[in-house]
Write a protein that holds these residues in place. Structure first.
Motif, PDB file in Angstrom:
ATOM      1  N   SER A 704      16.599 -69.999 -11.525  1.00 56.90           N
ATOM      2  CA  SER A 704      15.677 -68.930 -11.143  1.00 56.90           C
ATOM      3  C   SER A 704      15.026 -68.321 -12.367  1.00 56.90           C
ATOM      4  N   GLU A 705      13.748 -67.958 -12.215  1.00 60.12           N
ATOM      5  CA  GLU A 705      13.075 -67.151 -13.217  1.00 60.12           C
ATOM      6  C   GLU A 705      13.035 -65.729 -12.680  1.00 60.12           C
ATOM      7  N   HIS A 706      13.679 -64.806 -13.377  1.00 63.82           N
ATOM      8  CA  HIS A 706      13.807 -63.441 -12.874  1.00 63.82           C
ATOM      9  C   HIS A 706      12.793 -62.553 -13.594  1.00 63.82           C
ATOM     10  N   GLN A 707      11.944 -61.922 -12.800  1.00 64.49           N
ATOM     11  CA  GLN A 707      10.852 -61.165 -13.395  1.00 64.49           C
ATOM     12  C   GLN A 707      11.008 -59.660 -13.223  1.00 64.49           C
ATOM     13  N   ALA A 708      12.051 -59.233 -12.539  1.00 64.62           N
ATOM     14  CA  ALA A 708      12.280 -57.803 -12.381  1.00 64.62           C
ATOM     15  C   ALA A 708      13.774 -57.579 -12.255  1.00 64.62           C
ATOM     16  N   THR A 709      14.217 -56.398 -12.565  1.00 73.89           N
ATOM     17  CA  THR A 709      15.641 -56.095 -12.483  1.00 73.89           C
ATOM     18  C   THR A 709      15.901 -55.108 -11.374  1.00 73.89           C
ATOM     19  N   SER A 710      17.191 -54.961 -11.088  1.00 77.24           N
ATOM     20  CA  SER A 710      17.576 -54.099  -9.973  1.00 77.24           C
ATOM     21  C   SER A 710      17.293 -52.641 -10.248  1.00 77.24           C
ATOM     22  N   SER A 711      16.989 -51.939  -9.160  1.00 75.97           N
ATOM     23  CA  SER A 711      16.860 -50.496  -9.278  1.00 75.97           C
ATOM     24  C   SER A 711      18.213 -49.816  -9.177  1.00 75.97           C
ATOM     25  N   VAL A 712      19.244 -50.594  -8.880  1.00 78.82           N
ATOM     26  CA  VAL A 712      20.602 -50.063  -8.828  1.00 78.82           C
ATOM     27  C   VAL A 712      21.303 -50.539 -10.078  1.00 78.82           C
ATOM     28  N   THR A 713      21.660 -49.652 -10.974  1.00 85.11           N
ATOM     29  CA  THR A 713      22.294 -50.032 -12.222  1.00 85.11           C
ATOM     30  C   THR A 713      23.791 -49.978 -12.081  1.00 85.11           C
ATOM     31  N   ALA A 714      24.468 -50.573 -13.046  1.00 85.72           N
ATOM     32  CA  ALA A 714      25.922 -50.639 -12.972  1.00 85.72           C
ATOM     33  C   ALA A 714      26.584 -49.321 -13.320  1.00 85.72           C
ATOM     34  N   TYR A 715      25.904 -48.443 -13.989  1.00 88.55           N
ATOM     35  CA  TYR A 715      26.579 -47.273 -14.538  1.00 88.55           C
ATOM     36  C   TYR A 715      25.614 -46.100 -14.519  1.00 88.55           C
ATOM     37  N   SER A 716      25.358 -45.579 -13.330  1.00 90.88           N
ATOM     38  CA  SER A 716      24.346 -44.537 -13.210  1.00 90.88           C
ATOM     39  C   SER A 716      24.950 -43.177 -13.503  1.00 90.88           C
ATOM     40  N   GLN A 717      24.492 -42.550 -14.561  1.00 85.93           N
ATOM     41  CA  GLN A 717      24.944 -41.222 -14.938  1.00 85.93           C
ATOM     42  C   GLN A 717      23.732 -40.310 -15.082  1.00 85.93           C
ATOM     43  N   THR A 718      23.832 -39.153 -14.502  1.00 83.93           N
ATOM     44  CA  THR A 718      22.767 -38.177 -14.666  1.00 83.93           C
ATOM     45  C   THR A 718      22.825 -37.613 -16.073  1.00 83.93           C
ATOM     46  N   PRO A 719      21.741 -37.658 -16.827  1.00 81.38           N
ATOM     47  CA  PRO A 719      21.767 -37.075 -18.166  1.00 81.38           C
ATOM     48  C   PRO A 719      22.176 -35.611 -18.102  1.00 81.38           C
ATOM     49  N   THR A 720      22.933 -35.191 -19.097  1.00 79.29           N
ATOM     50  CA  THR A 720      23.421 -33.803 -19.080  1.00 79.29           C
ATOM     51  C   THR A 720      22.270 -32.811 -19.104  1.00 79.29           C
ATOM     52  N   ALA A 721      21.149 -33.212 -19.651  1.00 79.11           N
ATOM     53  CA  ALA A 721      20.000 -32.299 -19.704  1.00 79.11           C
ATOM     54  C   ALA A 721      19.456 -31.997 -18.317  1.00 79.11           C
ATOM     55  N   ASP A 722      19.776 -32.856 -17.344  1.00 75.56           N
ATOM     56  CA  ASP A 722      19.254 -32.669 -15.995  1.00 75.56           C
ATOM     57  C   ASP A 722      20.072 -31.682 -15.172  1.00 75.56           C
ATOM     58  N   TYR A 723      21.203 -31.243 -15.687  1.00 77.40           N
ATOM     59  CA  TYR A 723      21.979 -30.227 -14.983  1.00 77.40           C
ATOM     60  C   TYR A 723      21.438 -28.852 -15.366  1.00 77.40           C
ATOM     61  N   PRO A 724      20.985 -28.085 -14.382  1.00 81.45           N
ATOM     62  CA  PRO A 724      20.388 -26.784 -14.719  1.00 81.45           C
ATOM     63  C   PRO A 724      21.426 -25.802 -15.251  1.00 81.45           C
ATOM     64  N   VAL A 725      21.013 -24.992 -16.197  1.00 82.41           N
ATOM     65  CA  VAL A 725      21.883 -23.945 -16.735  1.00 82.41           C
ATOM     66  C   VAL A 725      21.124 -22.628 -16.722  1.00 82.41           C
ATOM     67  N   GLY A 726      21.835 -21.583 -16.385  1.00 84.95           N
ATOM     68  CA  GLY A 726      21.275 -20.247 -16.415  1.00 84.95           C
ATOM     69  C   GLY A 726      21.751 -19.507 -17.646  1.00 84.95           C
ATOM     70  N   PRO A 727      21.556 -18.208 -17.663  1.00 81.03           N
ATOM     71  CA  PRO A 727      22.049 -17.407 -18.788  1.00 81.03           C
ATOM     72  C   PRO A 727      23.559 -17.562 -18.948  1.00 81.03           C
ATOM     73  N   ASP A 728      23.987 -17.750 -20.159  1.00 78.91           N
ATOM     74  CA  ASP A 728      25.416 -17.837 -20.499  1.00 78.91           C
ATOM     75  C   ASP A 728      26.104 -19.045 -19.856  1.00 78.91           C
ATOM     76  N   GLN A 729      25.343 -20.089 -19.573  1.00 75.94           N
ATOM     77  CA  GLN A 729      25.931 -21.299 -18.997  1.00 75.94           C
ATOM     78  C   GLN A 729      25.745 -22.476 -19.957  1.00 75.94           C
ATOM     79  N   TYR A 730      26.786 -23.324 -20.047  1.00 71.63           N
ATOM     80  CA  TYR A 730      26.813 -24.408 -21.022  1.00 71.63           C
ATOM     81  C   TYR A 730      27.429 -25.657 -20.375  1.00 71.63           C
ATOM     82  N   ILE A 731      26.903 -26.811 -20.782  1.00 74.64           N
ATOM     83  CA  ILE A 731      27.368 -28.093 -20.245  1.00 74.64           C
ATOM     84  C   ILE A 731      28.390 -28.722 -21.201  1.00 74.64           C
TER      85      ILE A 731
END
Length: 815
Positions: A704-731
């Protein structure tokens, strides 16, 4: 596969019954064969059709529930018996139970003709309108001179006869699959002219544990586009590798290590080439881990500090065996029981996300075969849709054992139930898939244990993981013993186990598991338990109390007389200075008080099973003739090489050794594969919901010649920057838990931890989850992340503490 074998006469002594009993035993690993008598059936009578006799109803139900029917017919007066003809008339009168049902005919007779006329007559009857059975053509198994054909154990003695019967049975299994009349569980064999493929890959790997991750990685490195599918949800994959001690078997001398392994396997016979492949892999394991895993291996035999946990007895579990001193166990770092090897193996997959698509919560249902028996793909349930996934070069079975399949545990291990302490997703699907394609099974009776006494834990409820308890002070020292189901002792409680094996007449065996064993002790012993403290066990919650042993027996389902007698014998052995029942050292025995008496329900622990489809040195799955099933491979504990005794580290070594072999061989392009034609265009549009990759088939090579990859990855992690923080909150983040990344959001104000929220985690669903639920509140109350770990969940607890400490350090401006 479920088959019903009908005894074709009503005689008390029948060689046709004997033939079916032989088939039932010989093919037990390939199909479930139930023998059906017809001697209790009334003679067919149309007057009874309005209200079928009970015995007839049972026959009809049994026939309809079967995937196929085997009829063993004798010959009387050039035909079948009247009783068999009557039975067929019952089956065809109203319900037409044989219509479309696959039927195999066999027969045994005293004479030379071997039921030839009876079988011919029976075929005509089964072909009659209203009967309409599908009788397998050819393969007419006729056993002449049947009185001399069997030995005293009921086995056929002529090798050529047995070989022909094997061929007939194998063709009957294929016949059932070909006509599509297997049960819902068996309708796997899409041996039809057209298959609607939902996606195409070079290699499909089934099971995302240590073996599956290894196979997928090496297949990808060999240039294959790989689908890796697992039944567990994301974050809970890993199989037993995730829960294991992370110890990998290794060695320093081939000849001595081979002698050690062969001694552990005695008296079982194993292929010499398989042993050589295994031992050679362990001898080169240190280089393997450096080269392929990118770690500097840590030696338990040479570098481990036993003051923090004595492993001296585990690294050489059978020190009296020749070559044991050549064995070593390797870790990826100076630590164990922390999933770190698993994380390294998983990272090998995630680093190859361009070549490996991963589907979670996607159990495999069936394998797909071409008409010539070549495995060409798998049916996988993904997003609640059953999808046909084509595998151009190979399928790898790495689905683990059958620890969580109660029926298989009962059928193969002879135990009503055992307490699994590993993955809850190992349900024996690999055994079922192997049976579907006619694989030969081996080592089905082998499993490993660990834990208290001879490998026990506190009794669990069905569907729950057992607690792997390895430390319980005074459990086999004092006024205490273990009572089996009837109230009697059945082993030496003070004997150390070797992965659940204890000494048994010159060998080491896992004791026969009792259904409801109990720890029996008195008030003095209870006080010692309470004073010493039992980690992770609430004694008040699990202890049963009675004034006498007889009353205690009634509460635990034992025989009052036997439990009382056991207590009396225990005291007598102390007086005599010798345990004449099981050889326990009298110094570990103390006479019981006069009451009260106590009991705790126990259960046999099951680390993993070893049985499954047999493989060869190339990781190819074998059929009953020891021939490879084309394009089917396996790795890991499914059909593992370990048999009889077991040395810690062996299974993880096997995952790495045969995972690599399976992945590389599965990735090799296969010339001349007769895959079913695809009914869709060669170019397939990627489906974002399934992760199927866009590819163009090369008609000349099958690659097979593969021209695109899966949209489902093996190790999906939400970047820490994407977790909202308010005043006095830290990740805060930790990658050192049992699962994937653990992320917390900490509210820190006025030098105090105000709140701890777990934003992302994939820890184990029992004790790990307990730590996730309990520790945040304790940290807030104590105003520090340094609180006591939850018993049994130290890895999760430490990861949570690490993440919170990181967030607090950010709040203080220290990071």
């Amino acid at each position: 596969m479920k088959l019903l074998a009908i005894v074709g006469n009503n005689a008390r002594v029948s060689y046709n019954r004997k033939l079916l009993a032989y088939m039932q035993q010989r093919y037990a690993n390939q199909a479930t064969i139930e023998c059906q008598e017809i001697r209790d059936l009334p003679l067919f009578n149309e007057d009874l059709l309005h209200q079928f006799p009970t015995s007839v109803k049972t026959l009809i139900a049994n026939v309809e529930a079967a995937d196929g029917i085997i009829i063993a017919t004798p010959e009387y007066d050039h035909s079948m018996t009247a009783s068999l003809k009557s039975a067929i008339e019952w089956l065809s009168s109203s319900y037409h139970s044989l219509a479309g049902k696959p039927v195999m005919i066999v027969g045994a007779s005293y004479g030379m003709q071997g039921t030839v006329r009876a079988q011919m007559d029976l075929r005509h009857v089964l072909d009659a309108p209203g009967v309409d059975a599908f009788v397998m053509p050819g393969c007419e198994f006729m056993l002449p001179n049947c009185q001399a054909a069997f030995d005293k154990q009921g086995a056929l003695t002529d090798a050529k006869t047995v070989k022909f019967l094997d061929q007939c049975f194998k063709k009957f299994q294929a016949f059932i699959r070909m006509i599509g009349h297997a049960s819902k569980e068996e309708k796997h064999m899409s041996q039809v002219k057209t298959i609607n493929w939902d996606a195409t890959y070079d290699v499909v790997v089934l099971g995302f544990g240590g073996a599956g991750a290894t196979a997928a990685r090496f297949a990808a490195d060999a240039g294959a586009k790989v689908l890796l599918a697992d039944s567990a949800p994301e974050g809970h994959e890993g199989g037993n590798t995730r829960y294991a001690g992370q110890l990998v078997g290794s060695g320093e001398d081939f000849d001595r290590l081979k002698a050690y392994y062969k001694k552990m396997s005695e008296p079982m016979d194993l292929d010499e080439d398989m042993i050589d492949t295994y031992v050679d892999g362990m001898v080169h394991m240190r280089d393997y881990m450096k080269r392929y895993l990118g770690v500097e291996p840590f030696s338990v035999a040479h570098d481990w500090d036993n003051s923090k946990g004595d492993l001296s007895g585990m690294v050489h579990e059978f020190p009296e065996y020749p070559g044991s001193d050549a064995y070593d166990m390797l870790l990826v770092h100076d630590g164990l029981l922390d999933a770190q090897l698993w994380k390294v193996l998983k990272k090998q997959v995630t680093d190859r996300a361009q070549a490996i698509d991963v589907w979670y919560s996607s159990p495999v249902e069936h394998l797909l075969q071409a008409e010539d028996g070549t495995v060409i793909g798998a049916q996988i349930e993904n997003d609640h849709i059953l999808k046909n996934i084509r595998a151009v070069n190979g399928v790898v079975l790495a689905t683990g054992g059958f620890e969580n399949n109660r029926k298989m545990v009962q059928d193969y291990l002879g135990a009503a139930h055992l307490a699994p302490v590993g993955s809850m997703y190992n349900k024996g699907i690999g055994v079922k898939l192997g049976e579907e394609v006619g694989a030969q099974m081996w080592h089905m009776q082998n499993y490993e244990s660990l834990g208290l006494l001879h490998g026990m834990t506190i009794a669990t409820k069905p569907g729950e993981r057992g607690r792997l308890l390895q430390g319980w002070p005074h459990m086999a020292d004092g006024s205490v013993f273990v009572a089996g189901d009837d109230g009697s002792r059945y082993f030496n409680e003070a004997e150390a186990n070797r992965h659940g094996h204890i000494y048994y007449h010159g060998d080491w065996k896992v004791p026969v598991a009792n259904d409801h064993p109990h720890l029996i002790f008195d008030a003095t012993q209870l006080a010692e338990f309470q004073q010493a403290g039992v980690t992770g066990v609430d004694l008040d919650a699990v202890t049963i109390k009675a004034d006498s042993l007889a009353d205690l027996a009634k509460l635990i389902g034992a025989d009052p007389k036997i439990l009382t007698k056991t207590g009396e014998n225990f005291a007598r052995f102390i007086e005599l200075g010798e345990d004449y029942a099981y050889g326990r050292d009298p110094k570990t025995m103390r006479a019981f008080d006069d009451g009260p008496y106590y009991a705790i329900a126990l259960e046999q622990v099951m680390l993993n099973t070893q049985g499954g489809p047999q493989r060869n040195t190339r990781a190819e799955v074998l059929d009953p003739d020891n021939q490879p099933i084309p394009n089917l491979y396996s790795a890991g504990e499914l059909g593992g090489i370990n048999v009889n005794n077991y040395q810690g580290g062996n299974n993880l070594a096997e995952c790495l050794i045969w995972g690599k072999i399976a992945g590389e061989n599965a990735a090799r392009p296969k010339g001349g594969v007769k895959a079913a034609p695809v009914s869709q265009p060669a170019a397939t549009t990627p489906d974002a919901s399934t992760g199927a990759s866009e590819q163009q088939a090369d008609a000349s090579t099958g690659a097979s010649e593969h021209q695109a990859t899966s949209s489902v990855t093996a190790y999906s992690q939400t970047p820490t920057a994407d977790y909202p923080v308010g005043p006095d909150q830290y990740i805060g983040v930790s990658d050192n838990g049992m699962g994937d990344r653990l992320v917390v959001r900490v509210t820190y104000k006025d030098d105090k931890i105000q709140n701890v929220e777990v934003m992302q985690q994939s820890e184990s669903g029992d004790v790990g989850l307990k730590a996730i639920h309990e520790l945040p509140a304790k940290m807030v109350a104590a105003n520090t992340p340094e609180v006591d770990a939850v018993s049994g969940a130290s890895v999760t607890s430490n990861a949570l503490k690490e993440a919170v400490a990181q967030a607090v350090a950010k709040a203080k401006g220290e990071q």
